[in-house]
Enzyme design. Structure first.
Site, PDB file in Angstrom:
ATOM      1  N   LEU A 282      36.182  39.037  26.482  1.00  0.00           N
ATOM      2  CA  LEU A 282      37.519  38.700  26.970  1.00  0.00           C
ATOM      3  C   LEU A 282      37.655  39.123  28.431  1.00  0.00           C
ATOM      4  CD1 LEU A 282      39.936  39.458  24.012  1.00  0.00           C
ATOM      5  CD2 LEU A 282      38.499  37.468  24.473  1.00  0.00           C
TER       6      LEU A 282
ATOM      7  N   HIS B  89      45.435  40.715  27.963  1.00  0.00           N
ATOM      8  CA  HIS B  89      44.927  40.000  26.790  1.00  0.00           C
ATOM      9  C   HIS B  89      44.501  41.022  25.750  1.00  0.00           C
ATOM     10  CE1 HIS B  89      41.090  41.122  28.458  1.00  0.00           C
ATOM     11  NE2 HIS B  89      41.323  40.431  29.565  1.00  0.00           N
ATOM     12  N   GLU B  90      43.860  40.548  24.705  1.00  0.00           N
ATOM     13  CA  GLU B  90      43.470  41.418  23.586  1.00  0.00           C
ATOM     14  C   GLU B  90      42.580  42.587  24.056  1.00  0.00           C
ATOM     15  OE1 GLU B  90      45.043  40.845  20.714  1.00  0.00           O
ATOM     16  OE2 GLU B  90      44.072  42.656  19.950  1.00  0.00           O
ATOM     17  N   GLY B  91      41.775  42.348  25.072  1.00  0.00           N
ATOM     18  CA  GLY B  91      40.932  43.430  25.598  1.00  0.00           C
ATOM     19  C   GLY B  91      41.790  44.576  26.128  1.00  0.00           C
ATOM     20  N   HIS B  92      42.860  44.225  26.861  1.00  0.00           N
ATOM     21  CA  HIS B  92      43.751  45.281  27.359  1.00  0.00           C
ATOM     22  C   HIS B  92      44.472  45.977  26.200  1.00  0.00           C
ATOM     23  CE1 HIS B  92      43.517  42.572  30.954  1.00  0.00           C
ATOM     24  NE2 HIS B  92      43.293  43.738  31.538  1.00  0.00           N
TER      25      HIS B  92
ATOM     26  N   SER C 180      40.475  38.213  31.989  1.00  0.00           N
ATOM     27  CA  SER C 180      41.611  37.437  32.502  1.00  0.00           C
ATOM     28  C   SER C 180      41.112  36.148  33.151  1.00  0.00           C
ATOM     29  CB  SER C 180      42.391  38.269  33.521  1.00  0.00           C
ATOM     30  OG  SER C 180      42.811  39.473  32.914  1.00  0.00           O
TER      31      SER C 180
ATOM     32  N   MET D 154      45.065  44.841  36.293  1.00  0.00           N
ATOM     33  CA  MET D 154      45.587  43.897  37.284  1.00  0.00           C
ATOM     34  C   MET D 154      46.485  42.875  36.581  1.00  0.00           C
ATOM     35  SD  MET D 154      42.783  43.467  40.256  1.00  0.00           S
ATOM     36  CE  MET D 154      41.758  42.259  39.472  1.00  0.00           C
TER      37      MET D 154
ATOM     38  N   GLN E 160      40.203  44.624  46.679  1.00  0.00           N
ATOM     39  CA  GLN E 160      38.945  44.478  45.947  1.00  0.00           C
ATOM     40  C   GLN E 160      38.504  43.019  45.833  1.00  0.00           C
ATOM     41  OE1 GLN E 160      40.837  46.314  42.307  1.00  0.00           O
ATOM     42  NE2 GLN E 160      39.489  44.901  41.232  1.00  0.00           N
TER      43      GLN E 160
HETATM   44  O1  PAF Z   1      39.394  46.413  36.147  1.00  0.00           O
HETATM   45  C1  PAF Z   1      40.443  46.125  36.764  1.00  0.00           C
HETATM   46  O2  PAF Z   1      41.344  45.458  36.254  1.00  0.00           O
HETATM   47  C2  PAF Z   1      40.607  46.599  38.205  1.00  0.00           C
HETATM   48  O3  PAF Z   1      39.390  46.599  38.861  1.00  0.00           O
HETATM   49  C3  PAF Z   1      41.296  47.958  38.309  1.00  0.00           C
HETATM   50  C4  PAF Z   1      40.468  49.064  37.676  1.00  0.00           C
HETATM   51  C5  PAF Z   1      42.661  47.904  37.647  1.00  0.00           C
HETATM   52  C6  PAF Z   1      41.499  48.311  39.779  1.00  0.00           C
HETATM   53  O4  PAF Z   1      42.281  47.368  40.430  1.00  0.00           O
END
Ligand code: PAF
Length: 308
Positions: A198, A48-51, A200, A44, A75
Protein backbone atom coordinates in the site's frame (compact mmCIF):
# COMPACT_ATOMS: atom_id res chain seq x y z
CA UNK A 1 -9.04 23.65 17.06
CA UNK A 2 -11.15 20.71 18.26
CA UNK A 3 -13.09 18.73 15.66
CA UNK A 4 -15.84 16.21 16.40
CA UNK A 5 -15.79 13.19 14.11
CA UNK A 6 -17.01 9.58 14.19
CA UNK A 7 -14.81 7.22 16.19
CA UNK A 8 -14.04 3.55 15.47
CA UNK A 9 -17.18 2.52 17.37
CA UNK A 10 -19.25 5.01 15.36
CA UNK A 11 -19.74 7.34 18.33
CA UNK A 12 -18.70 11.00 17.99
CA UNK A 13 -15.20 11.69 19.21
CA UNK A 14 -13.19 14.87 19.34
CA UNK A 15 -9.81 15.24 17.75
CA UNK A 16 -7.50 18.20 18.17
CA UNK A 17 -6.16 19.71 14.96
CA UNK A 18 -3.21 22.07 15.37
CA UNK A 19 -1.72 24.27 12.68
CA UNK A 20 0.67 26.22 14.91
CA UNK A 21 3.79 24.61 16.41
CA UNK A 22 3.29 26.27 19.81
CA UNK A 23 -0.26 24.99 20.29
CA UNK A 24 0.79 21.51 19.19
CA UNK A 25 3.68 21.56 21.67
CA UNK A 26 1.45 22.86 24.49
CA UNK A 27 -0.98 19.97 23.97
CA UNK A 28 1.84 17.43 23.83
CA UNK A 29 3.39 18.77 27.04
CA UNK A 30 0.03 18.54 28.83
CA UNK A 31 -0.40 14.93 27.67
CA UNK A 32 3.11 13.89 28.66
CA UNK A 33 2.92 15.94 31.85
CA UNK A 34 -0.07 13.81 32.83
CA UNK A 35 2.22 10.79 32.64
CA UNK A 36 0.97 9.47 29.31
CA UNK A 37 3.42 8.06 26.76
CA UNK A 38 2.92 9.90 23.45
CA UNK A 39 3.37 8.08 20.13
CA UNK A 40 3.63 10.06 16.89
CA UNK A 41 2.94 8.84 13.36
CA UNK A 42 4.41 11.34 10.87
CA UNK A 43 2.59 11.25 7.51
CA UNK A 44 2.09 13.24 4.35
CA UNK A 45 -1.65 12.50 4.41
CA UNK A 46 -3.60 10.63 1.72
CA UNK A 47 -4.06 8.08 4.47
CA UNK A 48 -4.83 4.44 3.68
CA UNK A 49 -4.90 1.06 5.40
CA UNK A 50 -1.10 1.15 5.78
CA UNK A 51 -1.35 4.32 7.86
CA UNK A 52 -4.19 2.80 9.88
CA UNK A 53 -1.83 -0.02 10.82
CA UNK A 54 0.80 2.55 11.88
CA UNK A 55 -1.78 4.26 14.11
CA UNK A 56 -2.59 0.89 15.67
CA UNK A 57 1.10 0.16 16.23
CA UNK A 58 1.41 3.62 17.81
CA UNK A 59 -1.56 2.83 20.05
CA UNK A 60 0.24 -0.28 21.24
CA UNK A 61 3.50 1.64 21.80
CA UNK A 62 1.99 4.61 23.66
CA UNK A 63 -0.98 5.77 25.71
CA UNK A 64 -1.87 8.64 23.37
CA UNK A 65 -1.42 8.84 19.58
CA UNK A 66 -0.72 11.97 17.55
CA UNK A 67 -0.30 12.18 13.78
CA UNK A 68 1.24 14.83 11.59
CA UNK A 69 -0.02 15.58 8.10
CA UNK A 70 2.32 17.70 6.01
CA UNK A 71 3.31 17.30 2.37
CA UNK A 72 6.93 18.28 2.81
CA UNK A 73 8.20 20.23 -0.20
CA UNK A 74 11.82 19.74 0.87
CA UNK A 75 11.79 16.01 0.14
CA UNK A 76 10.51 16.32 -3.44
CA UNK A 77 13.00 16.86 -6.25
CA UNK A 78 12.51 18.92 -9.36
CA UNK A 79 9.99 17.28 -11.68
CA UNK A 80 8.63 15.04 -8.90
CA UNK A 81 4.98 14.92 -7.84
CA UNK A 82 4.86 17.57 -5.08
CA UNK A 83 2.15 19.60 -6.85
CA UNK A 84 0.04 16.52 -7.64
CA UNK A 85 0.57 14.63 -4.39
CA UNK A 86 -2.94 13.72 -3.15
CA UNK A 87 -4.23 16.10 -0.47
CA UNK A 88 -7.44 15.17 1.40
CA UNK A 89 -7.31 16.64 4.89
CA UNK A 90 -10.98 16.12 5.76
CA UNK A 91 -10.95 12.43 4.80
CA UNK A 92 -7.62 12.01 6.61
CA UNK A 93 -9.04 13.50 9.81
CA UNK A 94 -11.94 11.03 9.66
CA UNK A 95 -9.46 8.16 9.44
CA UNK A 96 -7.41 9.56 12.32
CA UNK A 97 -10.52 9.89 14.49
CA UNK A 98 -11.67 6.40 13.61
CA UNK A 99 -8.26 5.02 14.66
CA UNK A 100 -8.25 6.82 17.99
CA UNK A 101 -5.67 9.48 17.08
CA UNK A 102 -6.13 12.26 19.63
CA UNK A 103 -4.30 15.10 17.93
CA UNK A 104 -3.19 15.99 14.41
CA UNK A 105 -0.48 18.48 13.61
CA UNK A 106 -1.28 19.87 10.15
CA UNK A 107 0.84 22.98 9.69
CA UNK A 108 0.92 25.23 6.65
CA UNK A 109 4.22 25.43 4.81
CA UNK A 110 5.00 28.83 6.33
CA UNK A 111 4.70 27.45 9.87
CA UNK A 112 7.33 24.83 9.09
CA UNK A 113 9.91 26.60 6.95
CA UNK A 114 10.81 30.16 7.89
CA UNK A 115 11.76 32.44 5.01
CA UNK A 116 15.35 31.68 3.97
CA UNK A 117 15.38 28.42 5.96
CA UNK A 118 18.96 27.22 5.61
CA UNK A 119 19.60 24.47 8.19
CA UNK A 120 19.42 20.85 7.07
CA UNK A 121 20.03 17.38 8.47
CA UNK A 122 22.29 15.26 6.27
CA UNK A 123 23.30 11.66 6.95
CA UNK A 124 26.34 10.49 5.05
CA UNK A 125 26.34 6.68 4.99
CA UNK A 126 22.98 4.91 4.92
CA UNK A 127 21.53 7.70 2.78
CA UNK A 128 23.98 7.27 -0.10
CA UNK A 129 22.62 4.33 -2.15
CA UNK A 130 19.18 3.47 -3.54
CA UNK A 131 16.69 6.26 -2.80
CA UNK A 132 19.54 8.61 -1.94
CA UNK A 133 21.21 8.02 -5.32
CA UNK A 134 17.96 8.15 -7.34
CA UNK A 135 16.48 11.15 -5.52
CA UNK A 136 19.27 13.58 -4.60
CA UNK A 137 18.28 15.76 -1.64
CA UNK A 138 15.30 13.57 -0.75
CA UNK A 139 16.67 12.26 2.54
CA UNK A 140 17.97 15.68 3.52
CA UNK A 141 14.36 16.87 3.29
CA UNK A 142 13.01 13.81 5.13
CA UNK A 143 15.46 13.95 8.03
CA UNK A 144 15.04 17.69 8.43
CA UNK A 145 11.24 17.53 8.60
CA UNK A 146 11.25 14.51 10.90
CA UNK A 147 13.61 16.22 13.35
CA UNK A 148 11.49 19.38 13.17
CA UNK A 149 8.36 17.33 13.89
CA UNK A 150 10.10 15.74 16.86
CA UNK A 151 11.03 19.22 18.13
CA UNK A 152 7.42 20.38 17.95
CA UNK A 153 5.50 17.27 19.00
CA UNK A 154 8.10 15.96 21.46
CA UNK A 155 6.85 12.36 21.24
CA UNK A 156 8.22 9.52 23.34
CA UNK A 157 7.88 7.11 20.40
CA UNK A 158 7.53 7.56 16.64
CA UNK A 159 6.27 4.90 14.24
CA UNK A 160 7.36 4.55 10.61
CA UNK A 161 6.47 1.95 7.98
CA UNK A 162 8.83 -0.73 6.71
CA UNK A 163 7.67 0.07 3.16
CA UNK A 164 10.04 3.06 3.29
CA UNK A 165 12.78 0.94 4.81
CA UNK A 166 15.80 3.08 3.99
CA UNK A 167 13.99 6.13 5.38
CA UNK A 168 13.12 4.31 8.60
CA UNK A 169 16.69 3.05 9.10
CA UNK A 170 18.05 6.53 8.44
CA UNK A 171 15.71 8.05 11.01
CA UNK A 172 16.89 5.50 13.57
CA UNK A 173 20.47 6.43 12.74
CA UNK A 174 19.73 10.17 13.03
CA UNK A 175 18.06 9.68 16.41
CA UNK A 176 21.03 7.70 17.66
CA UNK A 177 23.66 10.05 16.25
CA UNK A 178 21.96 13.25 17.45
CA UNK A 179 21.01 11.92 20.90
CA UNK A 180 17.29 12.37 20.36
CA UNK A 181 15.29 10.60 23.09
CA UNK A 182 12.55 9.52 20.65
CA UNK A 183 12.21 5.75 20.29
CA UNK A 184 11.73 4.61 16.70
CA UNK A 185 9.43 1.71 15.84
CA UNK A 186 9.25 0.20 12.37
CA UNK A 187 5.90 -1.42 11.59
CA UNK A 188 5.39 -4.07 8.87
CA UNK A 189 4.36 -3.21 5.32
CA UNK A 190 0.65 -3.65 4.61
CA UNK A 191 -0.19 -5.22 1.25
CA UNK A 192 -3.29 -5.73 -0.85
CA UNK A 193 -4.36 -9.37 -1.16
CA UNK A 194 -2.40 -9.67 -4.43
CA UNK A 195 0.82 -8.48 -2.79
CA UNK A 196 0.99 -4.83 -3.88
CA UNK A 197 2.43 -2.75 -1.02
CA UNK A 198 0.00 0.00 0.00
CA UNK A 199 1.19 3.47 -0.93
CA UNK A 200 -0.49 6.84 -1.38
CA UNK A 201 1.04 6.83 -4.87
CA UNK A 202 -0.94 3.71 -5.87
CA UNK A 203 -3.80 6.17 -6.47
CA UNK A 204 -1.94 7.31 -9.62
CA UNK A 205 -2.09 3.82 -11.22
CA UNK A 206 -4.72 2.92 -13.82
CA UNK A 207 -5.98 -0.69 -13.95
CA UNK A 208 -3.34 -1.87 -16.42
CA UNK A 209 -0.50 -0.17 -14.52
CA UNK A 210 -1.70 -1.60 -11.23
CA UNK A 211 -1.57 -5.09 -12.73
CA UNK A 212 1.96 -4.50 -14.03
CA UNK A 213 3.03 -3.01 -10.69
CA UNK A 214 2.48 -6.42 -9.08
CA UNK A 215 5.71 -7.53 -10.69
CA UNK A 216 7.70 -5.58 -8.10
CA UNK A 217 6.46 -7.49 -5.04
CA UNK A 218 6.68 -10.75 -7.00
CA UNK A 219 10.28 -10.00 -7.97
CA UNK A 220 11.23 -9.22 -4.37
CA UNK A 221 9.60 -12.44 -3.19
CA UNK A 222 11.36 -14.45 -5.90
CA UNK A 223 14.73 -13.08 -4.80
CA UNK A 224 13.93 -13.81 -1.14
CA UNK A 225 12.87 -17.35 -2.04
CA UNK A 226 16.25 -17.86 -3.73
CA UNK A 227 17.92 -16.74 -0.52
CA UNK A 228 15.69 -18.99 1.57
CA UNK A 229 16.69 -21.89 -0.68
CA UNK A 230 20.30 -21.38 0.40
CA UNK A 231 21.72 -19.10 -2.33
CA UNK A 232 24.24 -16.62 -0.93
CA UNK A 233 25.65 -15.15 -4.16
CA UNK A 234 24.21 -11.64 -4.42
CA UNK A 235 24.38 -11.57 -8.22
CA UNK A 236 22.25 -14.70 -8.53
CA UNK A 237 19.77 -13.48 -5.91
CA UNK A 238 19.44 -10.14 -7.68
CA UNK A 239 19.02 -11.88 -11.03
CA UNK A 240 16.21 -14.08 -9.65
CA UNK A 241 14.29 -10.89 -8.92
CA UNK A 242 15.24 -8.88 -11.99
CA UNK A 243 14.17 -11.71 -14.31
CA UNK A 244 10.59 -11.01 -13.23
CA UNK A 245 10.85 -7.27 -13.80
CA UNK A 246 12.36 -7.32 -17.25
CA UNK A 247 11.16 -8.81 -20.53
CA UNK A 248 7.71 -8.62 -22.02
CA UNK A 249 5.75 -5.63 -20.67
CA UNK A 250 8.52 -5.10 -18.14
CA UNK A 251 8.82 -2.18 -15.78
CA UNK A 252 11.31 0.61 -15.84
CA UNK A 253 13.66 -0.62 -13.10
CA UNK A 254 15.61 1.94 -11.07
CA UNK A 255 17.15 -0.69 -8.81
CA UNK A 256 16.54 -4.13 -7.42
CA UNK A 257 19.30 -4.92 -4.99
CA UNK A 258 20.37 -6.80 -1.92
CA UNK A 259 21.21 -4.47 0.99
CA UNK A 260 22.84 -5.28 4.29
CA UNK A 261 20.33 -4.22 6.95
CA UNK A 262 22.93 -2.53 9.15
CA UNK A 263 24.83 -0.62 6.45
CA UNK A 264 22.57 -0.47 3.37
CA UNK A 265 25.61 -1.63 1.37
CA UNK A 266 25.37 -4.49 -1.13
CA UNK A 267 27.47 -7.47 0.00
CA UNK A 268 29.09 -9.83 -2.52
CA UNK A 269 27.70 -12.75 -0.52
CA UNK A 270 24.84 -12.72 1.93
CA UNK A 271 26.09 -13.56 5.40
CA UNK A 272 23.72 -11.61 7.67
CA UNK A 273 20.27 -10.03 7.65
CA UNK A 274 19.46 -8.25 4.40
CA UNK A 275 16.68 -6.47 2.59
CA UNK A 276 15.83 -7.05 -1.03
CA UNK A 277 14.95 -3.53 -2.02
CA UNK A 278 13.50 -2.24 -5.26
CA UNK A 279 12.25 0.86 -7.07
CA UNK A 280 10.43 0.87 -10.40
CA UNK A 281 8.49 3.22 -12.59
CA UNK A 282 5.13 2.11 -13.90
CA UNK A 283 4.09 4.71 -16.43
CA UNK A 284 4.63 8.00 -14.61
CA UNK A 285 4.36 6.47 -11.14
CA UNK A 286 7.40 5.59 -9.07
CA UNK A 287 6.96 2.74 -6.59
CA UNK A 288 9.29 1.28 -3.95
CA UNK A 289 9.07 -1.90 -1.91
CA UNK A 290 11.26 -4.33 0.02
CA UNK A 291 11.31 -7.64 1.82
CA UNK A 292 13.53 -8.53 4.76
CA UNK A 293 15.46 -11.77 5.01
CA UNK A 294 15.31 -13.54 7.35
CA UNK A 295 11.78 -12.33 8.12
CA UNK A 296 11.73 -10.59 11.51
CA UNK A 297 15.41 -9.57 11.25
CA UNK A 298 14.54 -5.89 11.77
CA UNK A 299 13.76 -6.59 15.41
CA UNK A 300 17.32 -7.72 16.06
CA UNK A 301 19.14 -4.75 14.55
CA UNK A 302 21.76 -3.07 16.71
CA UNK A 303 21.91 0.53 15.39
CA UNK A 304 19.77 3.11 17.14
CA UNK A 305 16.56 2.65 19.06
CA UNK A 306 14.30 -0.36 19.27
CA UNK A 307 12.07 -1.68 16.49
CA UNK A 308 8.86 -3.64 16.62
O1 PAF B 1 7.02 8.61 4.88
C1 PAF B 1 6.48 9.73 4.79
O2 PAF B 1 5.26 9.86 4.64
C2 PAF B 1 7.35 10.98 4.85
O3 PAF B 1 8.57 10.76 4.25
C3 PAF B 1 7.51 11.53 6.27
C4 PAF B 1 8.25 10.55 7.17
C5 PAF B 1 6.15 11.84 6.86
C6 PAF B 1 8.31 12.82 6.22
O4 PAF B 1 7.69 13.79 5.45
Amino acid sequence: MTRTLASHAGTPTSIRVFAAPDSMRDWSRRVRGAGRCLALVPTMGALHEGHRSLFRAAGEAGDAVAASIFVNPAQFGEGEDFEHYPRQLEADLEICAAEGVEAVYAPARGAVYAPAHSTWIVEEALAAPFEGACRPGHFRGVLTIVLKLFQVVEPDVAVFGQKDLQQALLIRRMVRDLDSPVQIRIAPTIRDADGLALSSRNAYLDADERQRALRLSRALRAAAQRLAAGETDTGRIRQAGRALLEGNGGLDVEYLEVADLETMQTPARVEGPVAIIGAVRVGRTRLIDNVIYPPGALAGLSAGASTS
